[in-house]
Design a protein around this motif. Structure first.
Motif, PDB file in Angstrom:
ATOM      1  N   THR A   1       0.878  -1.175   0.000  1.00  0.00           N
ATOM      2  CA  THR A   1       0.000   0.000   0.000  1.00  0.00           C
ATOM      3  C   THR A   1       0.909   1.217   0.000  1.00  0.00           C
ATOM      4  OG1 THR A   1      -0.118   0.162   2.405  1.00  0.00           O
ATOM      5  CG2 THR A   1      -1.779  -1.212   1.330  1.00  0.00           C
ATOM      6  N   ASN A   2       0.375   2.362  -0.299  1.00  0.00           N
ATOM      7  CA  ASN A   2       1.209   3.564  -0.362  1.00  0.00           C
ATOM      8  C   ASN A   2       1.848   3.908   0.973  1.00  0.00           C
ATOM      9  OD1 ASN A   2       0.731   3.890  -3.055  1.00  0.00           O
ATOM     10  ND2 ASN A   2      -0.941   5.326  -2.785  1.00  0.00           N
ATOM     11  N   ASN A   3       1.170   3.631   2.062  1.00  0.00           N
ATOM     12  CA  ASN A   3       1.687   3.994   3.383  1.00  0.00           C
ATOM     13  C   ASN A   3       2.295   2.825   4.143  1.00  0.00           C
ATOM     14  OD1 ASN A   3       0.854   6.593   2.904  1.00  0.00           O
ATOM     15  ND2 ASN A   3      -1.090   6.357   3.966  1.00  0.00           N
ATOM     16  N   GLY A   4       2.193   1.625   3.617  1.00  0.00           N
ATOM     17  CA  GLY A   4       2.785   0.459   4.274  1.00  0.00           C
ATOM     18  C   GLY A   4       2.246   0.192   5.667  1.00  0.00           C
ATOM     19  N   VAL A   5       0.953   0.390   5.880  1.00  0.00           N
ATOM     20  CA  VAL A   5       0.367   0.248   7.212  1.00  0.00           C
ATOM     21  C   VAL A   5      -0.350  -1.078   7.435  1.00  0.00           C
ATOM     22  CG1 VAL A   5       0.147   2.735   7.578  1.00  0.00           C
ATOM     23  CG2 VAL A   5      -1.730   1.481   6.520  1.00  0.00           C
ATOM     24  N   LEU A   6      -0.294  -1.986   6.473  1.00  0.00           N
ATOM     25  CA  LEU A   6      -0.967  -3.274   6.626  1.00  0.00           C
ATOM     26  C   LEU A   6      -0.354  -4.042   7.797  1.00  0.00           C
ATOM     27  CD1 LEU A   6      -3.128  -5.145   5.403  1.00  0.00           C
ATOM     28  CD2 LEU A   6      -1.315  -6.167   4.024  1.00  0.00           C
ATOM     29  N   THR A   7      -1.156  -4.291   8.823  1.00  0.00           N
ATOM     30  CA  THR A   7      -0.661  -4.964  10.028  1.00  0.00           C
ATOM     31  C   THR A   7      -1.250  -6.350  10.218  1.00  0.00           C
ATOM     32  OG1 THR A   7      -2.362  -3.945  11.411  1.00  0.00           O
ATOM     33  CG2 THR A   7      -0.232  -2.811  11.266  1.00  0.00           C
ATOM     34  N   GLU A   8      -2.426  -6.608   9.650  1.00  0.00           N
ATOM     35  CA  GLU A   8      -3.093  -7.898   9.846  1.00  0.00           C
ATOM     36  C   GLU A   8      -3.544  -8.455   8.501  1.00  0.00           C
ATOM     37  OE1 GLU A   8      -6.832  -9.829  12.341  1.00  0.00           O
ATOM     38  OE2 GLU A   8      -6.592  -7.669  12.259  1.00  0.00           O
ATOM     39  N   LEU A   9      -3.137  -9.704   8.215  1.00  0.00           N
ATOM     40  CA  LEU A   9      -3.444 -10.327   6.942  1.00  0.00           C
ATOM     41  C   LEU A   9      -3.855 -11.771   7.178  1.00  0.00           C
ATOM     42  CD1 LEU A   9      -3.392 -10.228   3.828  1.00  0.00           C
ATOM     43  CD2 LEU A   9      -0.960 -10.800   3.940  1.00  0.00           C
ATOM     44  N   ASN A  10      -5.051 -12.135   6.696  1.00  0.00           N
ATOM     45  CA  ASN A  10      -5.553 -13.488   6.869  1.00  0.00           C
ATOM     46  C   ASN A  10      -5.685 -14.152   5.499  1.00  0.00           C
ATOM     47  OD1 ASN A  10      -6.975 -15.859   7.438  1.00  0.00           O
ATOM     48  ND2 ASN A  10      -7.957 -14.918   9.206  1.00  0.00           N
ATOM     49  N   LEU A  11      -4.852 -15.163   5.261  1.00  0.00           N
ATOM     50  CA  LEU A  11      -4.831 -15.918   4.006  1.00  0.00           C
ATOM     51  C   LEU A  11      -5.159 -17.392   4.247  1.00  0.00           C
ATOM     52  CD1 LEU A  11      -1.493 -14.412   2.654  1.00  0.00           C
ATOM     53  CD2 LEU A  11      -3.789 -13.800   1.923  1.00  0.00           C
ATOM     54  N   ARG A  12      -5.921 -17.652   5.246  1.00  0.00           N
ATOM     55  CA  ARG A  12      -6.217 -19.021   5.673  1.00  0.00           C
ATOM     56  C   ARG A  12      -7.100 -19.760   4.664  1.00  0.00           C
ATOM     57  NH1 ARG A  12      -8.662 -20.561  11.600  1.00  0.00           N
ATOM     58  NH2 ARG A  12      -8.698 -22.809  11.280  1.00  0.00           N
ATOM     59  N   GLY A  13      -6.793 -21.034   4.468  1.00  0.00           N
ATOM     60  CA  GLY A  13      -7.671 -21.937   3.722  1.00  0.00           C
ATOM     61  C   GLY A  13      -7.900 -21.595   2.273  1.00  0.00           C
TER      62      GLY A  13
END
Length: 182
Positions: A138-150
Motif C-alpha cells: 500500500t502507499n503507506n505500508g500500514v498493513l498490520t493484519e493479513l488473513n490468508l487461511r484456507g
C-alpha cells in the motif's frame, strides 16, 4: 432485492448526512450501481456480505466515500477480482477490508496501492494459488493484519509482503511448499 440502483434511496426521507452504517446481508444482491451512496456524506461502514455480487465498478465508491469509508465487508459473495479497488481516486480512509469466501483467483502486484491506509485484510477461502511480489503493498505500508487461511496457496513469491508492517499473518490450511526469499 437484486440490485441497489442509483435512485433506490431518493424517495426515502433519510437524512443522508446522519447515516454512518449500511447493512445489506443475505439479500441476493447481484449489483450495486455507481452513485448509490453518493449522498451519504458520513457513511463509514458498508456491510454487504452473503450476497451474489460478482463484480463492482470502482465508481460505486465515488463522492464522499473516497475519503470517509473506513470498513468494507464484501465477504461471501461471488467476486472474481479486486479491480474495483484500483480505479479512480484512492479510498483514503479504508482500513478494514473483508473479501473472504469469494471467487478471487489472483491478487495482482500492487493491487492494494489505491487503499493507502489499509491495515486489516481478510481474504480467506478464495481460490488463490500464488501470492505475487508486492501483492500487499500500500502507499503507506500500514498493513498490520493479513488473513490468508484456507485458500489452497502453493507459492508465495519473494517480496510478497514487502512494504507492509505486518504484525499478524495467518497462512494456516494451505498447500504451501515453498516461500521464496530471493
Amino acid at each position: 432485492m437484486k440490485s441497489l440502483d442509483t435512485d433506490v434511496f431518493s424517495s426515502m426521507e433519510v437524512v443522508h448526512s446522519d447515516v454512518q452504517f449500511f447493512y445489506s446481508s443475505k439479500n441476493s444482491l447481484t449489483n450495486i450501481s455507481e452513485g448509490v451512496f453518493e449522498n451519504f456524506t458520513n457513511l463509514a461502514y458498508i456491510y454487504v456480505p452473503d450476497n451474489l455480487i460478482e463484480s463492482l465498478s470502482s465508481g460505486v465508491f465515488d463522492g464522499p466515500l473516497r475519503n470517509g469509508l473506513f470498513a468494507l465487508d464484501l465477504s461471501m459473495n461471488r467476486l472474481k477480482d479486486i479491480s474495483f479497488l484500483s480505479g479512480g481516486p484512492p479510498l483514503a480512509n479504508l482500513q478494514y477490508l473483508k473479501i473472504y469466501s469469494n471467487l478471487i483467483s489472483e491478487l495482482p502486484s500492487l493491487g492494494f496501492t489505491n487503499v493507502p491506509n489499509l491495515g486489516h485484510l481478510m481474504i480467506t477461502d478464495n481460490p488463490i494459488r500464488v501470492i505475487r511480489k508486492n501483492a500487499f503493498q500500500t502507499n503507506n505500508g500500514v498493513l498490520t493484519e493479513l488473513n490468508l487461511r484456507g485458500m489452497g496457496l502453493e507459492l508465495v513469491e519473494a517480496g510478497a509482503f514487502s512494504s507492509t508492517n505486518l504484525q499478524s499473518i495467518d497462512l494456516r490450511e494451505n498447500n504451501i511448499e515453498f516461500i521464496s526469499t530471493d
